[in-house]
Design a protein around this motif. Structure first.
Motif, PDB file in Angstrom:
ATOM      1  N   ILE A   1      26.758   5.723   8.172  1.00 35.16           N
ATOM      2  CA  ILE A   1      27.919   6.440   8.051  1.00 35.16           C
ATOM      3  C   ILE A   1      28.658   5.908   6.866  1.00 35.16           C
ATOM      4  N   ASN A   2      28.995   6.436   5.799  1.00 37.48           N
ATOM      5  CA  ASN A   2      29.979   5.770   4.815  1.00 37.48           C
ATOM      6  C   ASN A   2      31.530   6.150   4.915  1.00 37.48           C
ATOM      7  N   ALA A   3      32.305   5.380   4.408  1.00 34.48           N
ATOM      8  CA  ALA A   3      33.694   5.540   4.767  1.00 34.48           C
ATOM      9  C   ALA A   3      34.370   6.975   4.280  1.00 34.48           C
ATOM     10  N   GLY A   4      33.713   7.467   3.215  1.00 30.29           N
ATOM     11  CA  GLY A   4      34.221   8.867   2.580  1.00 30.29           C
ATOM     12  C   GLY A   4      33.753  10.256   3.388  1.00 30.29           C
ATOM     13  N   MET A   5      33.022   9.898   4.389  1.00 26.49           N
ATOM     14  CA  MET A   5      32.587  10.978   5.466  1.00 26.49           C
ATOM     15  C   MET A   5      33.760  11.771   5.929  1.00 26.49           C
ATOM     16  N   TYR A   6      33.555  13.128   6.260  1.00 25.49           N
ATOM     17  CA  TYR A   6      34.404  13.734   7.056  1.00 25.49           C
ATOM     18  C   TYR A   6      33.718  15.005   7.394  1.00 25.49           C
ATOM     19  N   ILE A   7      34.310  15.641   8.705  1.00 22.84           N
ATOM     20  CA  ILE A   7      33.872  16.794   9.240  1.00 22.84           C
ATOM     21  C   ILE A   7      34.923  17.933   8.696  1.00 22.84           C
TER      22      ILE A   7
ATOM     23  N   VAL B   1       0.741  -1.327  -0.041  1.00 29.99           N
ATOM     24  CA  VAL B   1       0.039   0.105   0.003  1.00 29.99           C
ATOM     25  C   VAL B   1       0.771   1.338   0.102  1.00 29.99           C
ATOM     26  N   ALA B   2       2.128   1.229   0.375  1.00 32.52           N
ATOM     27  CA  ALA B   2       2.803   2.506   0.341  1.00 32.52           C
ATOM     28  C   ALA B   2       4.326   2.115   0.527  1.00 32.52           C
ATOM     29  N   TYR B   3       5.306   3.069   0.394  1.00 31.90           N
ATOM     30  CA  TYR B   3       6.740   3.132   0.606  1.00 31.90           C
ATOM     31  C   TYR B   3       6.974   4.214   1.399  1.00 31.90           C
ATOM     32  N   TYR B   4       7.748   4.048   2.378  1.00 28.33           N
ATOM     33  CA  TYR B   4       8.515   4.811   3.343  1.00 28.33           C
ATOM     34  C   TYR B   4       9.372   5.963   2.442  1.00 28.33           C
ATOM     35  N   GLY B   5       9.314   6.902   2.993  1.00 29.53           N
ATOM     36  CA  GLY B   5      10.268   7.853   2.545  1.00 29.53           C
ATOM     37  C   GLY B   5      11.371   8.203   3.445  1.00 29.53           C
ATOM     38  N   CYS B   6      12.612   8.862   3.319  1.00 32.63           N
ATOM     39  CA  CYS B   6      13.819   9.177   4.031  1.00 32.63           C
ATOM     40  C   CYS B   6      14.086  10.354   3.774  1.00 32.63           C
ATOM     41  N   ASP B   7      14.319  11.008   5.063  1.00 33.39           N
ATOM     42  CA  ASP B   7      14.548  12.256   5.178  1.00 33.39           C
ATOM     43  C   ASP B   7      16.220  12.333   5.821  1.00 33.39           C
ATOM     44  N   ILE B   8      17.133  13.246   5.194  1.00 33.47           N
ATOM     45  CA  ILE B   8      18.085  13.133   5.671  1.00 33.47           C
ATOM     46  C   ILE B   8      18.647  14.541   5.897  1.00 33.47           C
ATOM     47  N   VAL B   9      19.047  14.825   7.205  1.00 34.33           N
ATOM     48  CA  VAL B   9      19.493  16.201   7.665  1.00 34.33           C
ATOM     49  C   VAL B   9      20.814  15.944   8.138  1.00 34.33           C
ATOM     50  N   LYS B  10      21.631  17.211   7.703  1.00 35.97           N
ATOM     51  CA  LYS B  10      23.043  17.323   8.043  1.00 35.97           C
ATOM     52  C   LYS B  10      23.626  18.694   8.299  1.00 35.97           C
ATOM     53  N   LYS B  11      24.688  19.085   9.162  1.00 37.26           N
ATOM     54  CA  LYS B  11      25.268  20.300   8.681  1.00 37.26           C
ATOM     55  C   LYS B  11      26.115  20.675   7.456  1.00 37.26           C
ATOM     56  N   ASP B  12      26.366  21.671   7.140  1.00 38.79           N
ATOM     57  CA  ASP B  12      27.211  21.941   5.897  1.00 38.79           C
ATOM     58  C   ASP B  12      28.447  21.579   6.140  1.00 38.79           C
TER      59      ASP B  12
ATOM     60  N   VAL C   1      29.642  18.617   7.275  1.00 39.20           N
ATOM     61  CA  VAL C   1      29.588  17.124   6.830  1.00 39.20           C
ATOM     62  C   VAL C   1      29.768  16.953   5.592  1.00 39.20           C
ATOM     63  N   LYS C   2      30.812  16.449   5.148  1.00 44.35           N
ATOM     64  CA  LYS C   2      31.113  16.362   3.670  1.00 44.35           C
ATOM     65  C   LYS C   2      31.415  14.760   3.233  1.00 44.35           C
ATOM     66  N   GLY C   3      31.130  14.526   1.948  1.00 45.16           N
ATOM     67  CA  GLY C   3      31.468  12.864   1.416  1.00 45.16           C
ATOM     68  C   GLY C   3      30.268  12.439   2.016  1.00 45.16           C
ATOM     69  N   TYR C   4      29.196  12.979   2.304  1.00 46.08           N
ATOM     70  CA  TYR C   4      27.939  11.870   2.686  1.00 46.08           C
ATOM     71  C   TYR C   4      27.391  11.449   1.283  1.00 46.08           C
ATOM     72  N   ILE C   5      27.189  10.103   1.128  1.00 46.98           N
ATOM     73  CA  ILE C   5      26.301   9.439  -0.106  1.00 46.98           C
ATOM     74  C   ILE C   5      25.169   9.063   0.258  1.00 46.98           C
ATOM     75  N   PHE C   6      24.118   9.298  -0.284  1.00 43.37           N
ATOM     76  CA  PHE C   6      22.735   8.889   0.099  1.00 43.37           C
ATOM     77  C   PHE C   6      22.569   7.497  -0.484  1.00 43.37           C
ATOM     78  N   ASP C   7      22.090   6.524   0.324  1.00 46.92           N
ATOM     79  CA  ASP C   7      21.772   5.203  -0.186  1.00 46.92           C
ATOM     80  C   ASP C   7      20.102   5.149   0.037  1.00 46.92           C
ATOM     81  N   PRO C   8      19.434   4.750  -1.092  1.00 45.36           N
ATOM     82  CA  PRO C   8      18.134   4.626  -1.126  1.00 45.36           C
ATOM     83  C   PRO C   8      17.572   3.563  -0.711  1.00 45.36           C
ATOM     84  N   THR C   9      18.378   2.521  -0.527  1.00 48.55           N
ATOM     85  CA  THR C   9      18.028   1.380  -0.005  1.00 48.55           C
ATOM     86  C   THR C   9      18.053   1.131   1.537  1.00 48.55           C
ATOM     87  N   ALA C  10      18.660   2.141   2.226  1.00 47.45           N
ATOM     88  CA  ALA C  10      18.689   2.084   3.625  1.00 47.45           C
ATOM     89  C   ALA C  10      17.785   3.299   4.181  1.00 47.45           C
TER      90      ALA C  10
END
Length: 203
Positions: free
Chosen positions: A195-201, A168-179, A181-190
């Motif tokens: 936290i992905n390996a390329g992330m850094y502050i 009947v429905a599919y869940y959405g996913c909201d991502i909130v982060k500070k500017d 935070v760099k290197g974040y890659i959104f994964d639509p299956t999660a």
């Protein structure tokens, strides 16, 4: 998902067709109370769900409201998840609304086996189709991905027509982060904390 049967069209809400099919099956509102009946029995169902996923109870209410338009009375019941499992085990239920994290397991065997094979773990309705069981079993001996997915597409086509479970429905996913935070890659299956390996502050 990459393995989805692209030839299948999404279902459309069609109150006229629903009315026609129910009437054809002998379910008619004979006393004008807005609820269909047949052989003295009202078309009344219960819909079990639980509140630890906050989106479920409002969805159950919406489903009940939509089905009331075609003369089906649905009473939502918000229960503890353990109580739902117990009632399903006893066979004492009509409808159940629950979420499944199917996108987090990218191979179709997991969800199609669990939902649609005769002895599937999540096959609570007790659905059983020998052709579906045969196709799922055949995929286990196929190493070519294209051939394997073709078999699963056949399974999808069958259950699309027979509908032992209704999506009947599919869940959405909201991502909130500070500017910073760099290197974040959104994964639509999660849909969990990721936290992905390329992330850094950035300092």
């Amino acid at each position: 998902m990459v393995w989805t049967n692209k030839d299948l069209e999404p279902y459309k809400q069609d109150y006229k067709k629903a009315d026609s099919l129910l009437t054809e099956a002998g379910w008619i509102d004979t006393d004008g109370d807005g609820i269909r009946d047949k052989d003295g029995q009202k078309l009344e169902l219960t819909l079990m769900t639980f509140s630890t996923r906050p989106g479920l109870p409002p969805m159950a209410e919406a489903i009940a409201a939509q089905l009331s338009k075609i003369g089906i009375k649905v009473t939502p019941e918000v229960l503890e998840y353990g109580d739902i499992l117990e009632r399903q085990k006893e066979g004492n239920w009509d409808l159940s609304l629950a979420p499944f994290a199917i996108a987090m397991v990218p191979d179709p065997e997991f969800i199609l086996t669990n939902w649609y094979s005769t002895n599937g773990t999540d096959n609570k309705p007790g659905y059983s189709n020998p052709e579906v069981d045969k196709l799922i079993e055949e995929t286990k001996g196929i190493t070519n991905q294209e051939e394997r997915y073709a078999k699963f597409n056949e399974v999808e086509k069958i259950v699309y027509e027979e509908q032992p479970m209704i999506l009947v429905a599919y869940y959405g996913c909201d991502i909130v982060k500070k500017d910073t935070v760099k290197g974040y890659i959104f994964d639509p299956t999660a849909h969990d904390y990721r936290i992905n390996a390329g992330m850094y502050i950035e300092k």
